[in-house]
Design an enzyme around this catalytic site. Structure first.
Site, PDB file in Angstrom:
ATOM      1  N   MET A   1     -54.808   8.207   8.842  1.00 38.83           N
ATOM      2  CA  MET A   1     -56.558   7.389   8.134  1.00 38.83           C
ATOM      3  C   MET A   1     -57.616   7.604   7.672  1.00 38.83           C
ATOM      4  SD  MET A   1     -56.846   3.092  10.113  1.00 38.83           S
ATOM      5  CE  MET A   1     -55.134   2.709  10.410  1.00 38.83           C
ATOM      6  N   LEU A 155     -55.184   5.440   4.073  1.00 39.57           N
ATOM      7  CA  LEU A 155     -54.384   5.901   4.377  1.00 39.57           C
ATOM      8  C   LEU A 155     -54.844   7.934   4.503  1.00 39.57           C
ATOM      9  CD1 LEU A 155     -51.287   5.034   2.839  1.00 39.57           C
ATOM     10  CD2 LEU A 155     -51.467   4.482   5.263  1.00 39.57           C
ATOM     11  N   ASP A 156     -54.677   8.440   5.806  1.00 39.30           N
ATOM     12  CA  ASP A 156     -54.927  10.194   5.973  1.00 39.30           C
ATOM     13  C   ASP A 156     -54.579  10.234   4.702  1.00 39.30           C
ATOM     14  OD1 ASP A 156     -56.192   9.564   8.391  1.00 39.30           O
ATOM     15  OD2 ASP A 156     -54.285  10.396   9.168  1.00 39.30           O
ATOM     16  N   LYS A 157     -54.750  11.704   4.543  1.00 34.89           N
ATOM     17  CA  LYS A 157     -54.626  12.160   2.822  1.00 34.89           C
ATOM     18  C   LYS A 157     -52.985  12.739   3.185  1.00 34.89           C
ATOM     19  CE  LYS A 157     -54.664  17.409   1.085  1.00 34.89           C
ATOM     20  NZ  LYS A 157     -55.352  18.496   0.971  1.00 34.89           N
ATOM     21  N   ARG A 255     -52.150   8.007  15.597  1.00 37.95           N
ATOM     22  CA  ARG A 255     -51.848   9.624  15.819  1.00 37.95           C
ATOM     23  C   ARG A 255     -52.269   9.751  16.905  1.00 37.95           C
ATOM     24  NH1 ARG A 255     -54.290  12.554  10.890  1.00 37.95           N
ATOM     25  NH2 ARG A 255     -53.227  14.604  11.387  1.00 37.95           N
TER      26      ARG A 255
END
Length: 340
Positions: A1, A155-157, A255
């Site tokens: 994220m 969401l993360d990159k 993560r």
């Protein structure tokens, strides 16, 4: 994220600039609301808007009681006439950009998309352009009037997969409430280092890392509640293909939790630590694992209650090519695998 936006339970309206979209609504305070504060009664009667937005309108005189300006703490007796006449001002100075979107579903209220690897969700220091938010404003210009252009979760990159975007203030308020109530279903697939014996649950608070401020960490004291469920899809000699379901939505939750229990995600440069070479793997597979360019994490399923119809809806997104290829390489390796 993506850490550039606060978690959903910390979302607040961005500073406002200009705009001219008019809002005109009226309502009568019911007798059952007698004794409530004005802002409480208004939040029930004008539920499309956040409490903070309504409080701002009360203070500015755009939300009146019986035609007169009032205070947020004024007590209601019942029978008062509330009048809302306000402008929905633009929520930022971001620029639309023609960036392709993989739209899975869209109607007048929501948009569901499959985010690719490498796309930052929201502009921030170092990423002022080329983000999902810029793309959304090009696709739907009216999103400039919705907080964060309708983005309610992240969401993360380099994490791929499904995201929902609110296209109206009403949908935004509803989706934020669903996320806070944990009624939105979010499931992910990942490839982790190590061989899991079975599924389970991680319940460990997450907060900002005490020394490395760009990272998150499991904290023994403080932090916010974080719960992740996981199950095994396939076991390999040194890796595991897993399915995960979130109860909460903390920054980097999957993560951080997987690294915490000793099964960090393949390719996770922030939380997996130094690359360790498992015994028995052939050289070619080791190089592919070492060179995997991102955390092997994909938002595979999203389910929610539609803000207008009340219908439960659910979407699935197939694994991206890089994860499919890595799983194929693991299956083809001489070390073999076990399918459950």
């Amino acid at each position: 994220m993506n850490e550039n936006i606060p978690p959903v339970d910390e979302l607040e309206d961005l500073s406002e600039d200009t705009g001219n979209k008019q809002v005109e609504e009226s309502a009568t305070v019911p007798e059952t609301a007698s004794g409530q504060r004005l802002d409480q009664a208004a939040a029930e009667l004008f539920s499309s808007y956040s409490r903070s937005k309504l409080q701002a309108w009360i203070k500015s005189g755009e939300l009146t009681v019986n035609g007169a300006k009032a205070k947020t703490r004024d007590k209601m007796l019942g029978g008062e006439q509330l009048e809302l006449k306000a402008e929905l001002q633009e929520q930022g100075s971001w620029q639309p950009e023609a960036i392709d979107l993989d739209i899975v579903y869209e109607d007048n209220d929501i948009l569901v998309l499959n985010k690719p690897m490498g796309l930052v969700v929201h502009p921030a220091a170092g990423n002022h352009t080329g983000t999902l938010l810029n793309a959304l404003l090009h696709h739907c210009p009216d999103l400039i009037h919705v907080p964060r252009a309708g983005i309610v979760h992240r969401l993360d990159k380099d994490t791929t997969g499904l995201m929902v975007v609110a296209k109206t203030l009403e949908a935004h308020t509803d989706l934020v409430a669903q996320l806070q109530e944990r009624s939105v279903s979010r499931e992910y697939e990942a490839i982790s280092q190590g061989v899991m014996t079975g599924g389970g649950m991680v319940e460990a608070n997450i907060g900002r890392h005490p020394k490395q401020r760009t990272k998150m960490a499991v904290l023994n004291f403080g932090g916010k509640e974080a719960i992740t469920h996981y199950r095994v899809i396939q076991r390999f000699d040194a890796y595991t293909h897993i399915r995960l379901k979130l109860e909460t939505g903390r920054t980097h939750q999957i993560r951080v939790h997987m690294a915490h229990i000793g099964y960090p995600l393949v390719g996770d440069s922030a939380y997996a630590g130094r690359f360790k070479i498992p015994k028995g793997l052939d050289k070619e597979l080791i190089e592919k694992l070492r060179g995997f360019p991102r955390q092997a994490l994909h938002a595979a399923q999203l389910g929610l209650i539609h803000p207008s119809t009340g219908e439960y809806m659910e979407w699935d997104a197939e694994l991206p090519a890089d994860m499919v290829g890595l799983l194929a390489d693991l299956k083809a390796s001489k070390t073999g695998f076990e399918t459950l």
